[in-house]
Design a protein around this motif. Structure first.
Motif, PDB file in Angstrom:
ATOM      1  N   TYR A   1      -0.804   2.727  -0.772  1.00 50.02           N
ATOM      2  CA  TYR A   1      -1.130   1.374  -0.304  1.00 50.02           C
ATOM      3  C   TYR A   1      -2.178   1.433   0.808  1.00 50.02           C
ATOM      4  O   TYR A   1      -3.172   0.696   0.780  1.00 50.02           O
ATOM      5  N   GLU A   2      -1.984   2.321   1.769  1.00 50.48           N
ATOM      6  CA  GLU A   2      -2.920   2.412   2.883  1.00 50.48           C
ATOM      7  C   GLU A   2      -4.244   3.008   2.439  1.00 50.48           C
ATOM      8  O   GLU A   2      -5.318   2.582   2.902  1.00 50.48           O
TER       9      GLU A   2
ATOM     10  N   ASP B   1      -6.338   0.316   0.704  1.00 49.11           N
ATOM     11  CA  ASP B   1      -6.877  -0.620   1.685  1.00 49.11           C
ATOM     12  C   ASP B   1      -8.032   0.003   2.460  1.00 49.11           C
ATOM     13  O   ASP B   1      -9.078  -0.630   2.674  1.00 49.11           O
ATOM     14  N   SER B   2      -7.887   1.253   2.878  1.00 50.55           N
ATOM     15  CA  SER B   2      -8.954   1.935   3.618  1.00 50.55           C
ATOM     16  C   SER B   2     -10.171   2.184   2.731  1.00 50.55           C
ATOM     17  O   SER B   2     -11.314   2.109   3.207  1.00 50.55           O
TER      18      SER B   2
ATOM     19  N   HIS C   1       5.440   2.584   1.482  1.00 48.97           N
ATOM     20  CA  HIS C   1       4.571   2.297   2.626  1.00 48.97           C
ATOM     21  C   HIS C   1       5.391   1.840   3.829  1.00 48.97           C
ATOM     22  O   HIS C   1       5.119   2.235   4.971  1.00 48.97           O
TER      23      HIS C   1
ATOM     24  N   TYR D   1       2.999   4.537   9.992  1.00 46.28           N
ATOM     25  CA  TYR D   1       2.345   3.234  10.013  1.00 46.28           C
ATOM     26  C   TYR D   1       2.943   2.281  11.044  1.00 46.28           C
ATOM     27  O   TYR D   1       2.539   1.113  11.115  1.00 46.28           O
TER      28      TYR D   1
ATOM     29  N   TRP E   1      -1.838   5.027  15.119  1.00 44.20           N
ATOM     30  CA  TRP E   1      -2.384   4.610  13.824  1.00 44.20           C
ATOM     31  C   TRP E   1      -2.858   3.166  13.873  1.00 44.20           C
ATOM     32  O   TRP E   1      -3.917   2.824  13.316  1.00 44.20           O
TER      33      TRP E   1
ATOM     34  N   ARG F   1      -5.393  -3.672  11.797  1.00 43.48           N
ATOM     35  CA  ARG F   1      -4.204  -3.051  11.210  1.00 43.48           C
ATOM     36  C   ARG F   1      -2.944  -3.689  11.779  1.00 43.48           C
ATOM     37  O   ARG F   1      -2.898  -4.092  12.941  1.00 43.48           O
TER      38      ARG F   1
END
Length: 582
Positions: A382-383, A386-387, A434, A440, A445, A452
């Protein structure tokens, strides 16, 4: 001539018998022949070495004869020399040499392919039992894929993936069967029953419609098991949508913005084929470069990016080749195509386009590389997605010299493709994984990139996580406990407020973090152990067909599917066991 040979033999025999010291220059063997000293010395040394006490003590002559017999087996059987590096090759001969086995006869054709094969399969199954005993607490993923053997029989294989790698379970011969969703679902259910449904977290397949339908049937039978798409397939499809845009009415906007990528790839293919399809041109190119041009199959993931990356590495060699005197003097039949290749190679705009393509597609390619493994990465998808979109926007906007608030039609098309693929193939399990990753929630982070937010404050992630909780904990009392445990975890309160737990949440591997600090939340801890240890790709099932090709080749195509399955079972799982032992 015969007289000369007889004289040589007599003189050598007398020299050996008398052990006469030889002169330094040469030995006269008569008026018709003279032999130099090194040749005679070499012959005498060999003869003497074989008759020496040391040689007799170690039976060097018998050893040399055994070496010759083994070498003859390799040469006549077409065996690869790499076989001598196999540890079982060495251990078998060492065992025979260290045990008195007078009159031993190696196993014959029938015994090797029947009795001994079944014995080895049974032995491997026993060795795998300790590994299987850990699956209940750690959770596993079942991975499946289809293939056709050299006799065009359709096969479907099943592997179980856990933290240390893939374990081959079985392969099913589907000849004469309709591979619809119900048929595949029944095969999946058999494997789930064999493994134990409480040990299975997810089933991973490619994105075919029948596999998706089968996954939905399994989810109806076992609500705690999820069907998830192969994220590598999804990324590869998105890359194809971008790099091979079709001129269709429903796809006109994408084609208008992205067709130049297809043209650049086509020009690179023209240069590639022009050089590789002619021996003189290929020999000329090889003199300027030690790297080879690639002919990448379309079935390979990110084939376009792989080819263009290699092309960029060969730029200087290609430029040197077309500017050399050898290229100018070579008279080719197709002068027009040779001139076209020359103009492309020296065209700076062509290489700038290649650099631009690689700059934004590299982000997708890097994510494919990360996910295309057996390592646990479900909690990273998921991260990473997105990144990837965020960084791709930055690359495109920098190239177009636009501000973040401006509109870019090219990025709009790419963003729409990526978002559509994620929406179609994402599952609640990605959001759950996630949400359970302590990284996270760490301040470090959250401060790395603007905008974020922790997973419990993301509305989409929270909605999908609650869906998972309702499926995995149907009992209302248990779900209430899990909600309380997750609240403490996300708010860093209770036992999760320990300073060391907060300090190590960014760097520590997620499952190890839960093992250290999650004992006060037993329901959530058990769930985290299972979910955070899962892969997100079906690549191991596809690579297993390479083992099938190794065992079941076009020259060895008389194997029955069952015997081929047993051979692959032994081969794959012995490799798995060898990786987990000293």
């Amino acid at each position: 001539m015969k007289k000369v040979e007889r004289e040589v033999a007599e003189r050598l025999s007398s020299l050996q018998h008398k052990q006469v010291p030889l002169p330094t220059s040469s030995v006269s063997l008569g008026p018709s022949l003279s032999l130099h000293e090194p040749r005679i010395l070499e012959h005498l040394k060999k003869r003497k070495s074989m008759d020496s006490p040391i040689a007799k003590a170690f039976d060097m002559q018998t050893r040399a004869q055994l070496d010759a017999e083994i070498a003859r087996m390799f040469y006549t059987g077409g065996l690869p020399f790499n076989l001598v590096r196999n540890p079982y090759y060495l251990s078998s001969y060492s065992f025979a040499a260290n045990h008195p086995l007078g009159g031993y006869v190696p196993p014959g054709y029938n015994k090797l392919r029947t009795t001994l094969l079944q014995q080895e399969k049974t032995n491997v199954e026993k060795l795998l039992e300790p590994i299987k005993s850990t699956w209940l607490g750690k959770g596993v993923s079942i991975v499946t894929d289809g293939w056709s053997d050299p006799q065009r029989r359709p096969l479907i294989n099943f592997l179980v993936v856990y933290e240390n790698g893939p374990m081959f379970i079985k392969s099913v011969n589907c000849s004469g069967e309709v591979k619809d969703k119900q048929f595949i679902a029944n095969l999946m259910k058999e494997v789930i029953d064999e493994v134990g449904d409480q040990k299975v977290v997810q089933i991973i397949t490619d994105n075919a419609a029948n596999c998706k339908g089968a996954g939905e049937i399994i989810e109806g039978m076992f609500p705690h098991i999820y069907w998830t798409h192969c994220i590598v397939h999804t990324l590869n499809l998105a890359l194809k949508n971008i790099c091979v845009a079709r001129n269709l009415e429903s796809n006109q906007e994408t084609y208008d913005e992205c067709h130049w990528i297809t043209e650049v790839h086509g020009d690179a293919l023209v240069i590639n084929f022009f050089i590789m399809n002619h021996s003189m041109r290929l020999a000329m190119f090889n003199r300027f470069s030690s790297l080879k041009l690639l002919a990448v199959a379309d079935t390979r993931f990110a084939s376009i990016v792989v080819m263009i990356k290699r092309f960029k590495l060969l730029r200087r060699a290609l430029e040197a080749m077309v500017m050399s005197d050898e290229w100018g003097q070579y008279r080719d039949d197709d002068q027009g195509k040779a001139r076209f290749v020359y103009e492309l190679v020296v065209n700076e705009n062509f290489w700038e386009k290649i650099n631009y393509i690689l700059s934004f597609t590299a982000l997708i390619y890097d994510m494919i590389r990360v996910c295309d493994t057996n390592k646990p990465c479900l909690h990273l998808v998921y991260e990473m997605w997105d990144s990837m979109i965020f960084n791709m926007k930055k690359v495109i906007y920098d190239h177009e010299s636009k501000l973040p608030s401006d509109f870019s039609s090219f990025f709009h098309v790419i963003h729409r493709i990526l978002l559509a693929r994620w929406t179609k193939h994402s599952t609640p399990l990605h959001c759950l994984a996630h949400s359970l990753n302590p990284r996270y929630y760490s301040d470090k982070w959250l401060q790395e990139k603007e905008g974020r937010m922790p997973p419990h404050m993301d509305g989409d992630v929270s909605t999908q996580r609650m869906k998972c909780f309702r499926r995995l904990f149907p009992n209302p009392d248990e779900r209430a406990i899990v909600d309380d445990e997750f609240a403490d975890f996300s708010l860093k309160s209770g036992s999760f407020g320990d300073p060391y737990a907060i300090l190590n949440s960014y760097d520590k591997e997620p499952r190890k973090w839960w093992a250290c600090y999650g004992s006060r939340a037993p329901f959530l801890q058990r769930l985290a152990f299972k979910v955070l240890g899962q892969p997100t790709s079906s690549f191991c099932s596809e690579r297993n067909w390479s083992t099938y090709s190794f065992v079941y080749s076009f020259r060895r195509n008389k194997l029955t599917p069952k015997r081929a399955e047993d051979l692959v079972f032994v081969h794959n799982n012995l490799r798995l066991l060898s990786r987990n032992t000293s």
